[in-house]
Scaffold this motif. Structure first.
Motif, PDB file in Angstrom:
ATOM      1  N   ILE A 297       8.800  -3.666   5.844  1.00 15.48           N
ATOM      2  CA  ILE A 297       8.438  -2.272   6.010  1.00 15.48           C
ATOM      3  C   ILE A 297       7.357  -2.162   7.091  1.00 15.48           C
ATOM      4  CG2 ILE A 297       6.670  -2.437   4.210  1.00 15.48           C
ATOM      5  CD1 ILE A 297       7.447   0.371   3.301  1.00 15.48           C
ATOM      6  N   THR A 300       2.986   2.147   8.841  1.00 13.73           N
ATOM      7  CA  THR A 300       2.884   3.585   8.610  1.00 13.73           C
ATOM      8  C   THR A 300       3.491   3.949   7.257  1.00 13.73           C
ATOM      9  OG1 THR A 300       3.039   3.984  10.994  1.00 13.73           O
ATOM     10  CG2 THR A 300       3.433   5.865   9.548  1.00 13.73           C
ATOM     11  N   GLU A 301       4.627   3.340   6.938  1.00 16.74           N
ATOM     12  CA  GLU A 301       5.278   3.594   5.651  1.00 16.74           C
ATOM     13  C   GLU A 301       4.473   3.006   4.504  1.00 16.74           C
ATOM     14  OE1 GLU A 301       9.478   2.677   5.508  1.00 16.74           O
ATOM     15  OE2 GLU A 301       9.646   2.960   7.666  1.00 16.74           O
TER      16      GLU A 301
END
Length: 325
Positions: A297, A300-301
């Protein structure tokens, strides 16, 4: 190398920045001759000392061991990496002191010490919300390094001793082996290894460095922070690792087995809700630690997910306080 900011980044409001260059003899006096009593920490290429200037200003003086072959390179790398970085969750560099025989960085003093101290000292304790806020802060620092500049900056050595606390605001520190990626560059090669247990597989095996390596290290740090178990703990050997331990517990639906027991009480009315939050945190950590870098991932996520988990936890906490009152 100058960094162009993609967006407006608030400048650090730091009165210490007005100090200017501090001469060697003043640092020598401030640290009492780099006395062991003022030693804050040691790392591969040197030591960090607490220093007090004549006007009472408290500083941290990071002295590089130039007898170590990596000392010069580490100093140059850290100066280059930190020169134009401005973020509330990064170490604030005040100035440096450099001559042929001596090199040091003068940093803002972090009175609360490191995340490592707070996790493993019997005299300190971090509750679930404090740990969540710290990891959000670290995530914001990495998000800035990876996406907030025209070039990517890879920290390369994320671990609890490199997360410093100031009034429980976390700041990533120690950029001594950081890598700067060009505007069109997604990875780099290095012969410098980071800390065992936190390195991504491609970093340890092939020397490949990218922002994905930081995400892997962050995932390990996230597991460690909420399990209070080091990746190099004696319980781990061979193929059995912190990651596998957490993954097995998550797959078995028994995440409580790996969570720091001090974070939960079965008498808590919202025990199951908080356990679900911890399960979500560990699931996020595992997503950061995918073996294939492309499956990890992005930062930012990660920050977005943690902020949602924080809101869920705050809802339980407020309800619990209303019931008590």
């Amino acid at each position: 190398m100058r960094y162009k900011k993609k967006g407006k980044v608030p400048a650090n409001e730091d009165s210490l920045a007005t100090l200017g260059r501090i001469p060697y003899h003043e640092l020598l006096r401030a640290t009492d001759g780099y006395n062991e009593n003022n030693l804050l920490s040691k790392w591969s290429f040197g030591s960090v000392y607490k220093g007090i200037l004549a006007d009472g200003t408290i500083l941290a003086v990071k002295v590089f061991n130039l007898e170590h072959e990596g000392g010069f390179k580490s100093f140059d790398t850290e100066c280059e990496a930190l020169r134009n970085l401005r973020h509330r969750n990064l170490t604030k560099v005040i100035t440096n002191c450099s001559n042929q025989d001596f090199k040091a960085l003068v940093l803002e003093y972090m009175p609360k010490g490191s995340l490592e101290k707070w996790l493993y000292s019997d005299d300190y304790f971090l509750d679930m919300m404090q740990r969540l806020n710290i990891m959000i802060d670290v995530g914001c620092a990495l998000e800035y390094l990876h996406h907030g500049l025209s070039i990517g900056v890879v920290h390369c050595d994320l671990k609890p001793s490199n997360v410093l606390l100031d009034n429980m605001v976390a700041r990533a520190s120690d950029f001594g082996i950081a890598k700067l990626l060009g505007e069109e560059q997604s990875f780099s090669h290095t012969n410098t290894l980071a800390t065992f247990g936190y390195m991504a597989p491609e970093y340890g095996l092939e020397g490949l460095v990218s922002t994905k390596c930081d995400i892997y290290s962050y995932g390990i740090l996230l597991m460690e922070t909420f399990s209070r178990t080091k990746p190099n703990d004696n319980m781990f050997d061979g193929n059995f690792s912190l990651k596998r331990w957490v993954n097995n517990a998550h797959q078995d639906g028994n995440i409580v087995k790996v969570v720091d027991a001090n974070l939960l009480s079965t008498e808590d009315k919202f025990y199951n809700d908080k356990l679900n939050c911890l399960s979500s945190i560990m699931e996020l950590a595992l997503n950061c630690c995918a073996d294939n870098p492309q499956d990890r991932i992005v930062m930012t996520e990660v920050v977005g997910v943690l902020k949602k988990i924080k809101l869920q936890f705050l809802a339980f906490d407020r309800t619990s306080n209303r019931i008590v009152n």
